[in-house]
Design a protein around this motif. Structure first.
Motif, PDB file in Angstrom:
ATOM      1  N   VAL A  76       0.876  -1.129  -0.093  1.00  0.00           N
ATOM      2  CA  VAL A  76      -0.169   0.043   0.090  1.00  0.00           C
ATOM      3  C   VAL A  76       0.997   1.172  -0.073  1.00  0.00           C
ATOM      4  O   VAL A  76       0.710   2.206  -0.693  1.00  0.00           O
ATOM      5  N   LYS A  77       1.911   0.982   0.916  1.00  0.00           N
ATOM      6  CA  LYS A  77       2.639   2.227   0.767  1.00  0.00           C
ATOM      7  C   LYS A  77       3.469   2.734  -0.471  1.00  0.00           C
ATOM      8  O   LYS A  77       3.857   3.899  -0.643  1.00  0.00           O
ATOM      9  N   ARG A  78       3.991   1.719  -1.157  1.00  0.00           N
ATOM     10  CA  ARG A  78       4.326   1.953  -2.523  1.00  0.00           C
ATOM     11  C   ARG A  78       3.447   2.655  -3.317  1.00  0.00           C
ATOM     12  O   ARG A  78       4.046   3.256  -4.506  1.00  0.00           O
ATOM     13  N   GLY A  79       2.287   2.585  -3.191  1.00  0.00           N
ATOM     14  CA  GLY A  79       1.265   3.055  -4.221  1.00  0.00           C
ATOM     15  C   GLY A  79       0.772   4.494  -3.887  1.00  0.00           C
ATOM     16  O   GLY A  79      -0.042   5.176  -5.101  1.00  0.00           O
ATOM     17  N   PHE A  80       1.006   5.195  -2.803  1.00  0.00           N
ATOM     18  CA  PHE A  80       0.672   6.525  -2.916  1.00  0.00           C
ATOM     19  C   PHE A  80       1.861   7.454  -2.637  1.00  0.00           C
ATOM     20  O   PHE A  80       2.720   7.083  -1.780  1.00  0.00           O
ATOM     21  N   GLY A  81       1.636   8.572  -2.607  1.00  0.00           N
ATOM     22  CA  GLY A  81       2.531   9.721  -2.350  1.00  0.00           C
ATOM     23  C   GLY A  81       1.586  10.847  -1.649  1.00  0.00           C
ATOM     24  O   GLY A  81       0.327  11.006  -1.652  1.00  0.00           O
ATOM     25  N   VAL A  82       2.526  11.604  -0.695  1.00  0.00           N
ATOM     26  CA  VAL A  82       1.407  12.497   0.108  1.00  0.00           C
ATOM     27  C   VAL A  82       2.238  13.797   0.070  1.00  0.00           C
ATOM     28  O   VAL A  82       3.335  14.056   0.409  1.00  0.00           O
ATOM     29  N   LEU A 105      14.282   5.886   0.023  1.00  0.00           N
ATOM     30  CA  LEU A 105      13.448   5.147   0.986  1.00  0.00           C
ATOM     31  C   LEU A 105      12.395   4.237   0.056  1.00  0.00           C
ATOM     32  O   LEU A 105      11.530   3.353   0.665  1.00  0.00           O
ATOM     33  N   HIS A 106      11.958   4.526  -1.548  1.00  0.00           N
ATOM     34  CA  HIS A 106      11.190   3.884  -2.283  1.00  0.00           C
ATOM     35  C   HIS A 106      11.859   2.970  -3.317  1.00  0.00           C
ATOM     36  O   HIS A 106      11.157   2.577  -4.128  1.00  0.00           O
ATOM     37  N   HIS A 107      13.019   2.894  -2.954  1.00  0.00           N
ATOM     38  CA  HIS A 107      13.804   1.693  -3.527  1.00  0.00           C
ATOM     39  C   HIS A 107      13.796   1.870  -4.998  1.00  0.00           C
ATOM     40  O   HIS A 107      13.924   0.969  -5.839  1.00  0.00           O
TER      41      HIS A 107
ATOM     42  N   MET B  93       9.126   9.100   6.469  1.00  0.00           N
ATOM     43  CA  MET B  93       9.604   7.705   6.725  1.00  0.00           C
ATOM     44  C   MET B  93       8.590   6.688   7.136  1.00  0.00           C
ATOM     45  O   MET B  93       8.745   5.403   6.607  1.00  0.00           O
ATOM     46  N   LEU B  94       7.748   7.110   8.004  1.00  0.00           N
ATOM     47  CA  LEU B  94       6.438   6.141   8.670  1.00  0.00           C
ATOM     48  C   LEU B  94       5.761   6.016   7.379  1.00  0.00           C
ATOM     49  O   LEU B  94       5.190   4.522   7.163  1.00  0.00           O
ATOM     50  N   MET B  95       5.695   6.732   6.206  1.00  0.00           N
ATOM     51  CA  MET B  95       4.867   6.268   5.088  1.00  0.00           C
ATOM     52  C   MET B  95       5.401   5.831   4.092  1.00  0.00           C
ATOM     53  O   MET B  95       5.017   5.261   3.015  1.00  0.00           O
ATOM     54  N   ALA B  96       6.806   5.446   4.325  1.00  0.00           N
ATOM     55  CA  ALA B  96       7.633   4.903   3.332  1.00  0.00           C
ATOM     56  C   ALA B  96       7.607   3.499   3.280  1.00  0.00           C
ATOM     57  O   ALA B  96       7.447   2.764   4.310  1.00  0.00           O
ATOM     58  N   PRO B  97       7.839   2.689   2.212  1.00  0.00           N
ATOM     59  CA  PRO B  97       7.878   0.988   2.361  1.00  0.00           C
ATOM     60  C   PRO B  97       8.955   0.622   3.048  1.00  0.00           C
ATOM     61  O   PRO B  97       9.949   0.050   2.619  1.00  0.00           O
TER      62      PRO B  97
END
Lengths: 288, 247
Positions: A76-82, A105-107, B93-97
């Motif tokens: 889920v975290k891979r699929g959204f930006g904030v 952080l998003h590889h 960071m908490l929202m990152a995978p």
């Protein structure tokens, strides 16, 4: 266009005896700009925090891009930006370093990282500021940097939490153009705002939350039509009141029927502000 | 998930910041231990011995343990606390995978590195001023202690609700350890009931281990085991705190 990228089912979040979110059901369609409005204390912030994985719900289900939030959090975290309302940037880092951190952080692989950062800084017109520290950027630049950062991993869903708050009119308009462009490029946008013209100008659909529940949902035009497309503002003995009519003809008929103690202040097209005030009993500006 | 790459990514941001602010970091981190060395090593303890050892030689390993505690704790904890509560950049960071274990270790490593850098400077000073020796066990103890106090910093940063809470945490826990954790006096000098109480401080065990190795005495393996257990304890609590802060 009608596939849901966010599905919220019976979402509940309680803090002690308080039900901040109270059985919320919601579906956001792929490719739309969805506006999420609500007065202060309505449960809007809690909902956003749950959808962006910063708060665990008490019960209920959230699916994003087909993944269950609680069962598959990493996917889920891979699929959204904030883009958060506050400037959540490391002040001591440069604009480039902020972007690079997010990419790491998003590889995003090393080779791709550089080209994507260059492309996005260009996208938000910050190429010239790449080596400047965040603390030295203007408010508008920081906000654009936040947007560029949120796009580094090419999310399908972009959450924009009050993205234009605190910006001057010029920066705000520039940001609106950017949001439209991102949406045209394929991102589904979930937007919270208390600027009514922002919601009307950008959103395909708007949801209004109050007391933890969704109390209105539809396109800005649909919501206005349900209320009445014409607003008549009158004053009787110092008290202002609003009436809504489907067209100008019926509004004119109403004005003719008013007694001598009532003055007509304005006759104008209704707007989302009217909808918001009618269904929540509060003004949009009061929320933030 | 790629835990090692994630740990490095989390650490990378702090490392970049250290690159920008390295001089400020060095100056602020060296002041306290230098003052302790002058005030206690040369001022108060000049000409005295403790357990048959010159006070200066006795106190330097303790000051190194104390430096590991203060620098690792504050380098990991204070910045995280500010990032979490003031700038809210930790939300990113908490929202990152990235998994919570990687987050905790990544956020602690900067504390460990900064702690070890300052300790290394004091080891050099110690070698110049005394006959202390450096052994692999000394280095291992220093590494474990640095991780322990960095995890403690992360835990404090994640648990506190304000910067004032962080200051309270420091005042209630770190300050007593500073003066009672075996840095400035030998545990044999205090009554048995107080000695038993002082063993609850992780710094006491770090001081005992570092001093024993530096002065060539029998290594207190029980204290080392205690140090490792404390480290695991604070690591687990930190992971739990990070998990509670996000989904």
């Amino acid at each position: 266009m009608n596939d849901s990228v966010i599905t919220v089912e019976n979402l509940v979040k309680t803090y002690g005896q308080i039900r901040a979110v109270d059985g919320l059901d919601l579906a956001v369609n792929a490719g739309e700009v969805f506006g999420f409005l609500g007065p202060n204390g309505a449960g809007k912030t809690t909902t956003i925090r749950i959808l962006t994985m910063l708060t665990r719900p008490t019960s209920g289900k959230v699916l994003m891009n087909g993944f269950d939030m609680l069962a598959r959090p990493i996917e889920v975290k891979r699929g959204f930006g904030v883009v958060q309302q506050h400037m959540s940037l490391d002040r001591e880092l440069t604009a480039w370093e902020c972007m690079e951190l997010h990419a790491r952080l998003h590889h995003i692989p090393g080779g791709e990282r550089k080209s994507r950062i260059e492309e996005l800084l260009d996208y938000v017109e910050l190429t010239a500021e790449a080596r400047r520290k965040v603390q030295d950027l203007s408010g508008g630049m920081k906000r654009r940097l936040q947007i560029a950062r949120a796009l580094v991993h090419r999310p399908k869903v972009l959450f924009l939490d009050e993205p234009t708050v605190g910006l001057d009119a010029q920066s705000r308009r520039r940001l609106w153009e950017l949001i439209r462009r991102m949406n045209q490029d394929g991102a589904t946008v979930f937007l919270t705002t208390h600027y009514i013209e922002e919601a009307e100008g950008l959103c395909n659909r708007v949801g209004v939350i109050d007391r933890g529940k969704l109390i209105a949902l539809g396109s800005p035009l649909d919501l206005r039509m349900n209320l009445g497309l014409v607003t008549v503002q009158t004053m009787t003995n110092g008290k202002v009141s609003y009436s809504f009519f489907p067209d100008m003809e019926s509004a004119t008929g109403h004005i003719r029927s008013l007694g001598p103690d009532t003055k007509t202040i304005a006759v104008r097209p209704s707007n989302l502000e009217d909808v918001f005030v009618e269904i929540t009993g509060r003004k949009v500006e009061e929320e933030s | 998930m790629r835990p090692l790459a994630d740990i490095y990514s989390v650490w990378w941001a702090d490392l970049r910041m250290l690159r920008h602010l390295w001089f400020r970091f060095l100056v602020t981190s060296l002041v306290s231990p230098a003052l302790y060395l002058v005030a206690f090593g040369y001022g108060l303890g000049r000409g005295t011995t403790v357990e048959g050892t010159k006070y200066l030689e006795f106190v330097i390993p303790g000051i190194i343990a104390l430096t590991a505690m203060n620098t690792s704790f504050s380098s990991a904890g204070m910045k995280l606390n500010v990032d979490r509560l003031f700038y809210r950049s930790f939300d990113e960071m908490l929202m990152a995978p990235v998994g919570s274990v990687s987050l905790v270790i990544g956020k602690s490593v900067i504390g460990v590195v900064r702690g070890l850098v300052i300790c290394a400077i004091f080891v050099v000073i110690g070698l110049a001023l005394s006959s202390m020796s450096i052994t692999p066990l000394f280095v291992l103890t220093l590494l474990v202690a640095s991780f322990l106090f960095a995890f403690m910093g992360v835990l404090a940063a994640m648990m506190t609700r304000s910067h004032q809470d962080m200051a309270t945490f420091t005042a209630v826990l770190l300050t007593p350890m500073t003066f009672l954790g075996g840095t400035f006096f030998a545990l044999s000098q205090v009554p048995d009931w107080l000695k038993a109480l002082l063993y609850i401080f992780p710094l006491t065990h770090a001081s005992l281990c570092l001093r024993a190795e530096a002065l060539g005495k029998d290594f207190p393996w029980v204290s080392f085991a205690g140090l490792v257990l404390f480290t695991l304890f604070f690591f687990c609590l930190s992971v739990r705190a990070v998990r509670r802060a996000s989904i």
